[in-house]
Design a protein around this motif. Structure first.
Motif, PDB file in Angstrom:
ATOM      1  N   VAL A 107      96.428  84.838  23.126  1.00  0.00           N
ATOM      2  CA  VAL A 107      95.288  83.945  23.320  1.00  0.00           C
ATOM      3  C   VAL A 107      94.537  83.823  21.995  1.00  0.00           C
ATOM      4  CG1 VAL A 107      93.190  83.478  24.635  1.00  0.00           C
ATOM      5  CG2 VAL A 107      95.116  84.670  25.723  1.00  0.00           C
ATOM      6  N   GLY A 108      94.714  82.699  21.306  1.00  0.00           N
ATOM      7  CA  GLY A 108      94.047  82.464  20.031  1.00  0.00           C
ATOM      8  C   GLY A 108      92.666  81.877  20.253  1.00  0.00           C
ATOM      9  N   THR A 109      91.688  82.425  19.547  1.00  0.00           N
ATOM     10  CA  THR A 109      90.294  81.994  19.740  1.00  0.00           C
ATOM     11  C   THR A 109      89.775  81.101  18.621  1.00  0.00           C
ATOM     12  OG1 THR A 109      89.410  83.962  18.625  1.00  0.00           O
ATOM     13  CG2 THR A 109      89.792  84.119  21.006  1.00  0.00           C
ATOM     14  N   ARG A 110      90.626  80.694  17.687  1.00  0.00           N
ATOM     15  CA  ARG A 110      90.136  79.949  16.532  1.00  0.00           C
ATOM     16  C   ARG A 110      89.519  78.595  16.899  1.00  0.00           C
ATOM     17  NH1 ARG A 110      91.750  81.185  11.257  1.00  0.00           N
ATOM     18  NH2 ARG A 110      90.671  79.272  10.687  1.00  0.00           N
ATOM     19  N   ARG A 111      89.818  78.071  18.091  1.00  0.00           N
ATOM     20  CA  ARG A 111      89.197  76.812  18.486  1.00  0.00           C
ATOM     21  C   ARG A 111      87.844  77.020  19.173  1.00  0.00           C
ATOM     22  NH1 ARG A 111      94.326  72.990  20.332  1.00  0.00           N
ATOM     23  NH2 ARG A 111      95.349  73.037  18.293  1.00  0.00           N
ATOM     24  N   LEU A 112      87.477  78.256  19.402  1.00  0.00           N
ATOM     25  CA  LEU A 112      86.120  78.570  19.827  1.00  0.00           C
ATOM     26  C   LEU A 112      85.308  78.766  18.551  1.00  0.00           C
ATOM     27  CD1 LEU A 112      88.014  79.505  22.271  1.00  0.00           C
ATOM     28  CD2 LEU A 112      86.126  80.980  22.919  1.00  0.00           C
ATOM     29  N   ASP A 113      85.032  77.672  17.869  1.00  0.00           N
ATOM     30  CA  ASP A 113      84.531  77.754  16.499  1.00  0.00           C
ATOM     31  C   ASP A 113      83.143  77.152  16.327  1.00  0.00           C
ATOM     32  OD1 ASP A 113      85.193  75.121  16.876  1.00  0.00           O
ATOM     33  OD2 ASP A 113      86.570  74.980  15.179  1.00  0.00           O
ATOM     34  N   GLY A 114      82.338  77.184  17.380  1.00  0.00           N
ATOM     35  CA  GLY A 114      81.002  76.607  17.284  1.00  0.00           C
ATOM     36  C   GLY A 114      79.925  77.654  17.025  1.00  0.00           C
ATOM     37  N   ILE A 115      78.970  77.312  16.172  1.00  0.00           N
ATOM     38  CA  ILE A 115      77.765  78.131  16.004  1.00  0.00           C
ATOM     39  C   ILE A 115      76.756  77.579  17.006  1.00  0.00           C
ATOM     40  CG2 ILE A 115      75.912  78.803  14.429  1.00  0.00           C
ATOM     41  CD1 ILE A 115      77.942  78.608  12.160  1.00  0.00           C
ATOM     42  N   LEU A 116      76.518  78.317  18.073  1.00  0.00           N
ATOM     43  CA  LEU A 116      75.794  77.824  19.231  1.00  0.00           C
ATOM     44  C   LEU A 116      74.285  77.766  19.017  1.00  0.00           C
ATOM     45  CD1 LEU A 116      77.815  79.823  21.913  1.00  0.00           C
ATOM     46  CD2 LEU A 116      78.191  77.473  21.126  1.00  0.00           C
ATOM     47  N   GLU A 117      73.759  78.700  18.256  1.00  0.00           N
ATOM     48  CA  GLU A 117      72.313  78.752  18.048  1.00  0.00           C
ATOM     49  C   GLU A 117      72.010  79.562  16.793  1.00  0.00           C
ATOM     50  OE1 GLU A 117      68.283  80.321  20.412  1.00  0.00           O
ATOM     51  OE2 GLU A 117      70.276  80.588  21.281  1.00  0.00           O
ATOM     52  N   VAL A 125      71.509  84.789  15.218  1.00  0.00           N
ATOM     53  CA  VAL A 125      72.506  83.736  15.347  1.00  0.00           C
ATOM     54  C   VAL A 125      73.399  84.046  16.542  1.00  0.00           C
ATOM     55  CG1 VAL A 125      74.262  84.792  13.850  1.00  0.00           C
ATOM     56  CG2 VAL A 125      74.190  82.309  14.103  1.00  0.00           C
ATOM     57  N   ARG A 126      73.767  82.996  17.283  1.00  0.00           N
ATOM     58  CA  ARG A 126      74.706  83.134  18.394  1.00  0.00           C
ATOM     59  C   ARG A 126      75.885  82.215  18.109  1.00  0.00           C
ATOM     60  NH1 ARG A 126      75.328  80.901  23.726  1.00  0.00           N
ATOM     61  NH2 ARG A 126      73.559  79.502  23.325  1.00  0.00           N
ATOM     62  N   THR A 127      77.067  82.773  18.140  1.00  0.00           N
ATOM     63  CA  THR A 127      78.243  82.033  17.692  1.00  0.00           C
ATOM     64  C   THR A 127      79.420  82.303  18.603  1.00  0.00           C
ATOM     65  OG1 THR A 127      79.826  81.802  15.865  1.00  0.00           O
ATOM     66  CG2 THR A 127      78.782  83.932  16.113  1.00  0.00           C
ATOM     67  N   GLN A 128      80.358  81.355  18.651  1.00  0.00           N
ATOM     68  CA  GLN A 128      81.607  81.602  19.348  1.00  0.00           C
ATOM     69  C   GLN A 128      82.492  82.528  18.518  1.00  0.00           C
ATOM     70  OE1 GLN A 128      82.734  77.376  20.124  1.00  0.00           O
ATOM     71  NE2 GLN A 128      82.762  77.978  22.284  1.00  0.00           N
ATOM     72  N   ALA A 129      83.449  83.155  19.196  1.00  0.00           N
ATOM     73  CA  ALA A 129      84.226  84.219  18.560  1.00  0.00           C
ATOM     74  C   ALA A 129      85.173  83.730  17.486  1.00  0.00           C
ATOM     75  CB  ALA A 129      85.013  84.985  19.617  1.00  0.00           C
ATOM     76  N   GLY A 130      85.570  82.444  17.530  1.00  0.00           N
ATOM     77  CA  GLY A 130      86.549  81.953  16.568  1.00  0.00           C
ATOM     78  C   GLY A 130      85.978  81.455  15.267  1.00  0.00           C
ATOM     79  N   VAL A 131      84.668  81.528  15.096  1.00  0.00           N
ATOM     80  CA  VAL A 131      84.050  81.111  13.836  1.00  0.00           C
ATOM     81  C   VAL A 131      84.472  82.078  12.732  1.00  0.00           C
ATOM     82  CG1 VAL A 131      81.856  80.826  12.611  1.00  0.00           C
ATOM     83  CG2 VAL A 131      82.094  80.034  14.973  1.00  0.00           C
ATOM     84  N   ALA A 135      82.796  80.356   7.280  1.00  0.00           N
ATOM     85  CA  ALA A 135      82.034  79.265   7.874  1.00  0.00           C
ATOM     86  C   ALA A 135      80.641  79.732   8.285  1.00  0.00           C
ATOM     87  CB  ALA A 135      82.781  78.699   9.078  1.00  0.00           C
ATOM     88  N   LEU A 136      80.564  80.898   8.878  1.00  0.00           N
ATOM     89  CA  LEU A 136      79.267  81.426   9.294  1.00  0.00           C
ATOM     90  C   LEU A 136      78.380  81.710   8.090  1.00  0.00           C
ATOM     91  CD1 LEU A 136      77.388  82.428  11.509  1.00  0.00           C
ATOM     92  CD2 LEU A 136      78.538  84.653  11.384  1.00  0.00           C
ATOM     93  N   ALA A 137      78.963  82.284   7.054  1.00  0.00           N
ATOM     94  CA  ALA A 137      78.185  82.589   5.853  1.00  0.00           C
ATOM     95  C   ALA A 137      77.616  81.327   5.234  1.00  0.00           C
ATOM     96  CB  ALA A 137      79.049  83.342   4.845  1.00  0.00           C
ATOM     97  N   GLY A 138      78.398  80.248   5.231  1.00  0.00           N
ATOM     98  CA  GLY A 138      77.917  78.996   4.655  1.00  0.00           C
ATOM     99  C   GLY A 138      76.726  78.436   5.395  1.00  0.00           C
ATOM    100  N   VAL A 139      76.749  78.471   6.722  1.00  0.00           N
ATOM    101  CA  VAL A 139      75.632  77.958   7.519  1.00  0.00           C
ATOM    102  C   VAL A 139      74.388  78.817   7.321  1.00  0.00           C
ATOM    103  CG1 VAL A 139      74.812  77.591   9.882  1.00  0.00           C
ATOM    104  CG2 VAL A 139      77.114  76.860   9.228  1.00  0.00           C
ATOM    105  N   LEU A 140      74.556  80.125   7.348  1.00  0.00           N
ATOM    106  CA  LEU A 140      73.408  81.017   7.221  1.00  0.00           C
ATOM    107  C   LEU A 140      72.801  80.964   5.823  1.00  0.00           C
ATOM    108  CD1 LEU A 140      74.749  84.144   9.158  1.00  0.00           C
ATOM    109  CD2 LEU A 140      73.323  82.269  10.011  1.00  0.00           C
ATOM    110  N   ALA A 141      73.650  80.805   4.808  1.00  0.00           N
ATOM    111  CA  ALA A 141      73.153  80.775   3.431  1.00  0.00           C
ATOM    112  C   ALA A 141      72.202  79.605   3.206  1.00  0.00           C
ATOM    113  CB  ALA A 141      74.324  80.702   2.450  1.00  0.00           C
ATOM    114  N   ALA A 142      72.427  78.513   3.914  1.00  0.00           N
ATOM    115  CA  ALA A 142      71.548  77.352   3.765  1.00  0.00           C
ATOM    116  C   ALA A 142      70.114  77.677   4.180  1.00  0.00           C
ATOM    117  CB  ALA A 142      72.075  76.183   4.597  1.00  0.00           C
ATOM    118  N   ALA A 153      87.036  87.948   3.297  1.00  0.00           N
ATOM    119  CA  ALA A 153      87.362  86.535   3.453  1.00  0.00           C
ATOM    120  C   ALA A 153      88.846  86.381   3.773  1.00  0.00           C
ATOM    121  CB  ALA A 153      87.007  85.780   2.172  1.00  0.00           C
ATOM    122  N   GLY A 154      89.255  85.129   3.968  1.00  0.00           N
ATOM    123  CA  GLY A 154      90.660  84.888   4.222  1.00  0.00           C
ATOM    124  C   GLY A 154      90.980  84.579   5.661  1.00  0.00           C
TER     125      GLY A 154
END
Length: 478
Positions: A107-117, A125-131, A135-142, A153-154
């Protein structure tokens, strides 16, 4: 290292699973009732291949759900058909741990890739497991914020970092995933959706799901969402780095703060009697240095070690963040100047936060944990085995990774693992085989003795009585 499970096209996109569709559709033309039931969940299902192997075991199918609800539906189908499921995120650690006893569905979770809040004012921060970590670091850094897990990374995902209990250098200051996690959503083996921590909707009474699922390797259920406590990004960071001599000249500190005589090459059994600081015959070892740094008012965020054992010098680097970082980094010279000159830089050493040997075909990677005061003895135990090991990790927390050459022979590997375990056990330490080729892994118990095994068995029975979630991945086949 596993395939990028979320990299395929989404449903409804070109090449997706619409009628008349892709290769996966053709592979399942006239397929089994199990496939039909799995596809009825709404998740994309495809045949598995060699790149989907879990510690060498190739599953039958791969599912790519896009929501917690689809994951729950998949687990209900697995329960009804007695299919064994293994969750994965980016696949970067899918070869870690024991091979599963059986694996019908990956069961791959990479499509559960939303930052919910992202409640920046609350540092949550509340995020889906596939983020992914990137990607998360980029949003938070802003917003000038970060999740201080230092996940490599990777392609590593939030869920994968939790499932394998990944934590990087700054665990000394900020803690591990268990400390930063404030809420979690999981899907259990029977399809039940359970939540604990922040914004609870449904809980499993009596259990802290966050703590249980962190480090569970997918054996209790599938993580689909997580909420974390954040920290402001430090505007200033400075790394101080020094090169220490090899272990033959180390002295150490005992529990009373006194120095001990240099340790002989025979290993932990060669420890000398405690002597006063004035009688010290050589430079202090890495453990004593890390203890001095961690206890000092300079307050480092991390103290890391890099060492090519069994010979050669040891590199120790400390990170200082925030107010007066420059001054605190420079103060290290006065604190431990006897160790030699310290270089201060605004960039991390090239090896900082990287697992040794990572990405090498046939990776042989072990994790060594001991009480911090015993780190020198543990390092000498590694050196005493005589193999060209690479040791790297969090010195002040004494969580170290040991990489052996991919060409290490079976007898040498088994002797190394058993010898180091024998040496560190009296120190309260343990050695775990995280990854090794099958021909090496079968020669030893990857997890070794585990004191909490009875409790782990009870938890497994409570959450997965049918043994359908990653069966056999943990100690003693849990």
């Amino acid at each position: 290292m596993g395939a990028p499970y979320g990299s395929g096209p989404r449903r409804g996109s070109a090449g997706g699973s619409a009628a008349g569709g892709n290769t996966a559709d053709k592979a399942f033309a006239g397929g089994s009732a199990a496939v039909a039931a799995l596809r009825g969940t709404g998740a994309e299902i495809r045949d598995a291949g060699p790149g989907d192997a879990v510690a060498g075991v190739v599953p039958r199918w791969v599912a790519l759900p896009e929501s917690t609800e689809e994951v729950a539906a998949l687990m209900r189908v697995c329960a009804s058909l007695d299919l064994a499921a293994v969750p994965t995120g980016g696949g970067t650690r899918l070869h870690w741990g024991r091979p599963p006893e059986r694996c019908d569905l990956l069961v791959g979770t990479r499509r559960l890739d939303g930052i919910l809040e992202h409640a920046s004012g609350d540092l949550v921060v509340r995020t889906q497991a596939g983020v992914t970590a990137e990607a998360l670091a980029g949003v938070l850094a802003a917003a000038g914020q970060e999740l201080a897990l230092d996940v490599p990374a990777g392609g590593s995902t939030v869920g994968g970092a939790l499932a394998t209990a990944a934590a990087g250098p700054r665990r000394l200051r900020y803690g591990t995933a268990r400390d930063l996690l404030i809420g979690i959503t999981v899907v259990l083996a029977d399809g039940t959706v359970a939540r604990s921590g922040g914004k609870v909707v449904k809980n499993v009474a009596g259990y802290d799901l966050g703590k249980l699922f962190t480090g569970s390797y997918g054996t209790l259920g599938i993580i689909t969402e997580a909420a974390f406590r954040l920290h402001p990004v430090s505007p200033v960071r400075r790394w101080t780095t020094a090169r220490l001599p090899g272990p033959d000249s180390w002295t150490a500190l005992d529990g009373s703060g006194r120095f001990e005589a240099p340790i002989g090459p025979a290993g932990p059994a060669g420890m000398g009697d405690p002597v006063g600081p004035a009688d010290t015959a050589g430079p202090i070892g890495p453990a004593a240095l890390a203890s001095a740094l961690a206890a000092a008012q300079t307050e480092p965020s991390a103290v890391e070690l890099d060492w090519a054992a069994p010979s050669g010098g040891v590199t120790v680097s400390a990170l200082f963040e925030g107010a007066a970082a420059d001054a605190r980094a420079q103060a290290v010279q006065d604190l431990v100047g006897a160790c030699g000159p310290w270089e201060v830089a605004g960039e991390a050493p090239a090896w900082w936060g990287e697992t040794p040997g990572s990405g090498v075909p046939g990776e042989v990677l072990l994790e060594l944990r001991v009480p911090p005061a015993s780190a020198d003895r543990a390092l000498r135990a590694v050196a005493a085995r005589g193999l060209p090991a690479r040791v790297r990790g969090s010195l002040a927390s004494a969580v170290l990774h040991v990489a052996l050459p991919a060409e290490t022979g079976g007898p040498e590997f088994a002797a190394f693992v058993s010898g180091v375990r024998d040496d560190v056990r009296p120190l309260g330490g343990r050695l775990t085989v995280l990854a090794a080729p099958p021909e090496l892994a079968r020669r030893v118990d990857p997890w070794g003795p585990v004191g909490a095994l009875p409790l782990m068995r009870r938890v497994k029975e409570r959450f997965d009585p049918g043994r359908r979630m990653s069966p056999g991945r943990l100690a003693e086949g849990l």
